[in-house]
Design a protein around this motif. Sequence first.
Motif, short mmCIF file in Angstrom:
data_model
loop_
_atom_site.label_atom_id
_atom_site.label_comp_id
_atom_site.label_asym_id
_atom_site.label_seq_id
_atom_site.Cartn_x
_atom_site.Cartn_y
_atom_site.Cartn_z
N ALA A 1 17.23 -3.98 -7.97
CA ALA A 1 17.03 -5.13 -8.93
C ALA A 1 16.44 -4.62 -10.09
CB ALA A 1 16.04 -6.09 -8.24
N SER A 2 16.50 -5.40 -11.23
CA SER A 2 15.99 -4.89 -12.47
C SER A 2 14.43 -4.95 -12.47
CB SER A 2 16.60 -6.05 -13.66
OG SER A 2 16.19 -7.30 -13.20
N THR A 3 14.02 -4.26 -13.35
CA THR A 3 12.53 -4.10 -13.46
C THR A 3 11.90 -5.25 -13.84
OG1 THR A 3 12.76 -1.79 -14.15
CG2 THR A 3 10.49 -3.07 -14.71
N GLY B 1 4.46 5.09 -4.74
CA GLY B 1 4.05 4.57 -6.06
C GLY B 1 3.18 3.27 -5.62
N ASN B 2 3.33 2.56 -6.53
CA ASN B 2 2.34 1.26 -6.55
C ASN B 2 3.17 0.49 -5.19
OD1 ASN B 2 1.09 1.54 -8.66
ND2 ASN B 2 2.34 0.44 -9.94
N THR B 3 1.89 0.25 -4.18
CA THR B 3 2.38 -0.36 -2.92
C THR B 3 1.43 -1.40 -2.57
OG1 THR B 3 3.17 2.03 -2.35
CG2 THR B 3 2.70 0.42 -0.58
N VAL B 4 2.10 -2.24 -1.62
CA VAL B 4 1.21 -3.49 -1.11
C VAL B 4 1.54 -3.44 0.53
CG1 VAL B 4 1.25 -5.81 -0.61
CG2 VAL B 4 1.14 -4.95 -2.97
N GLY C 1 9.93 -2.03 -9.58
CA GLY C 1 9.52 -1.03 -10.47
C GLY C 1 10.27 0.35 -10.07
N SER C 2 10.01 1.51 -10.83
CA SER C 2 10.34 2.97 -10.19
C SER C 2 9.17 3.89 -9.98
CB SER C 2 11.57 3.38 -11.08
OG SER C 2 11.07 3.13 -12.47
N THR C 3 8.06 3.25 -9.77
CA THR C 3 6.93 4.14 -9.65
C THR C 3 7.19 4.96 -8.17
OG1 THR C 3 5.71 2.68 -8.47
CG2 THR C 3 5.30 2.87 -10.78
N GLY C 4 6.37 6.16 -8.38
CA GLY C 4 6.57 7.19 -7.16
C GLY C 4 8.02 7.95 -7.38
N LEU C 5 8.55 8.47 -6.00
CA LEU C 5 9.80 9.16 -6.16
C LEU C 5 10.87 8.28 -5.90
CD1 LEU C 5 8.59 11.85 -3.42
CD2 LEU C 5 8.96 12.10 -5.83
N ALA C 6 11.17 7.84 -7.13
CA ALA C 6 12.62 6.62 -7.26
C ALA C 6 13.11 7.33 -8.51
CB ALA C 6 11.81 5.30 -7.63
N THR C 7 14.46 6.95 -8.25
CA THR C 7 15.62 7.42 -9.53
C THR C 7 15.91 6.22 -10.33
OG1 THR C 7 17.34 6.86 -7.97
CG2 THR C 7 16.58 9.39 -8.13
N GLY C 8 15.35 5.10 -9.88
CA GLY C 8 15.71 3.91 -10.62
C GLY C 8 14.91 2.53 -10.01
N PRO C 9 14.94 1.52 -10.79
CA PRO C 9 13.97 0.35 -10.19
C PRO C 9 14.57 -0.34 -9.14
CG PRO C 9 15.34 -0.48 -12.15
CD PRO C 9 15.53 1.11 -12.15
N HIS C 10 13.92 -0.35 -7.90
CA HIS C 10 14.36 -1.09 -6.78
C HIS C 10 12.95 -1.08 -5.97
CE1 HIS C 10 13.72 3.00 -5.58
NE2 HIS C 10 13.55 2.87 -4.13
N LEU C 11 13.23 -2.07 -4.90
CA LEU C 11 12.10 -2.13 -3.86
C LEU C 11 12.31 -1.43 -2.54
CD1 LEU C 11 9.77 -3.76 -2.32
CD2 LEU C 11 11.34 -5.55 -1.99
N HIS C 12 11.27 -0.64 -2.06
CA HIS C 12 11.55 0.03 -0.63
C HIS C 12 10.77 -0.83 0.06
CE1 HIS C 12 11.62 3.06 2.17
NE2 HIS C 12 10.24 3.04 2.58
N TYR C 13 11.23 -1.34 1.21
CA TYR C 13 10.89 -2.41 2.20
C TYR C 13 10.72 -1.85 3.63
CZ TYR C 13 10.44 -6.93 4.94
OH TYR C 13 9.84 -7.52 5.76
N GLU C 14 9.76 -1.76 4.10
CA GLU C 14 9.37 -1.40 5.40
C GLU C 14 9.01 -2.37 6.49
OE1 GLU C 14 7.10 2.26 5.75
OE2 GLU C 14 8.62 3.52 4.63
N PHE C 15 9.37 -2.06 7.80
CA PHE C 15 9.01 -3.16 8.82
C PHE C 15 8.40 -2.44 10.06
CE2 PHE C 15 9.28 -6.35 12.10
CZ PHE C 15 8.92 -7.66 11.39
#
Length: 473
Positions: free
Chosen positions: A328-330, A352-355, A392-406
């Motif tokens: 998704a876009s920043t 990166g920035n994490t919740v 965003g794209s903070t941390g180890l990321a090549t572009g803006p996206h959301l990494h989601y874990e369950f």
Amino acid sequence: MKKSGSGESRRERLRLLREAALHRKVLAKLPTGFEGRWTRRHWLHASLFASLGALVAAIVPGFTDAMQEHRPTSHTSMALALPQLALGRHHISDDNWQTVQLRPGQTLSEVFSELGIPYSQLERVMQHPKIKPALRRMRPGTELAFNLPRDGSVRAMTITIDDQPMELEFTGTALRERMIPQEVTTRTVVLSGNVGKSLFASARKVGLGRKQLAQLTDEMFKYDIDFDSDLDEDDRFSVVVDQTWKNGQLSDTGPVLAAAFTVDSKLKSAFRHVRDGKPGYYTAEGRPLQRAFIRMPIPYARLTSRFGARRHPVLGSMRMHKGVDYGASTGTPIMAAGDARVQFVGRKGGYGNTVILDHGRGYTTLYGHMSSFAKIRRGQRIAQGTVIGRVGSTGLATGPHLHYEFRVNGVHRNPLSMTMPPPQPLSGAALVAFKNETRRALDKIREVEDVIYYPGEDTQVAKTETKKPPRKG
């Protein structure tokens, strides 16, 4: 005797000669051919002289009175009782109300100056404790009214603060305030329409706002209707809402109380109900529409990486991808997947920035690579759908996206394949009360759609079930 006779005869001849001479002069003045008859010209001259004579007689004062005898006249006076005249303020008023609307870039000081109101009065208004904060929120189009008597002073002004009209009366050196009473009524209405080419445009046309449309698409029917592919132009919707009217003007439309979509002649309905002090939406059978978790906690996104082993796009090595990625876009908002307590907010290695959110019963979710955080803090309780940050794209990321874990009890699970137990449905007295409300709402929708669409028996939107009495004998 002879002398006297000759003298008389001489005088007679002289008289005759004089008359003859006068007769010749008169004849010389008359037109040729006058034979003792009056022509049209003679009558015209005569009428002109007569008119001039009458005019002179009318103009000259006393002309006719001088010819008459004055007779004494008598006068009688009578004293009459006259009613008292009420000259109070309510009967004679010099009120002069003028209404102005703020233009773009115009200040209150400029308004006072254009109306000729003294600056001292402006200072009193700007120092008023209730008016001063509202002045910062005034926008172009804000309506103000001023009572400007003809003596050049200002008597009062009206201004609306937080949807409440207020009148300020200038009395001496004081500024007296008075709240203007409003006629407020609330009506429960059914707004209905065809989907058409755009559900958003059709909803706006019948009187629904962005807030109500979001409730339809994001809270009530997102699990049952794919709004991108399921709807046709002939499908219809009906929504029950409360509208608030102030002084005859629509001022607010409340949340959706009930709604029905007729898709391919099939009815899909949802109803608002407050359970344990918390509002939610339910099916006609009393089952909550809200799921325990949102599978996709980000709108307007695409799945770019699935759960499982893959080659890391930054490190280049094969690693287990313990979540899913949504491109998704920043700045795209990220929502909490479910009701939770905030467990972690901050920077976390390659994430990166994490919740991290704790949903209880061993369930946690993680959201990584954020560009920014929302105003949340560790230990805070938040509801499902609360915005917790942005893509965003903070941390180890090549572009803006959301990494989601369950995770369940610390073990990573695939968010796309997790099946969560549904929330508990309504039961007992709560279910009976809910069904009564549901029946009334469906009846309202049915009445409106009967008028608009004239459905037949086989296409009627909502029917209330009634038990047939048993046959006798």
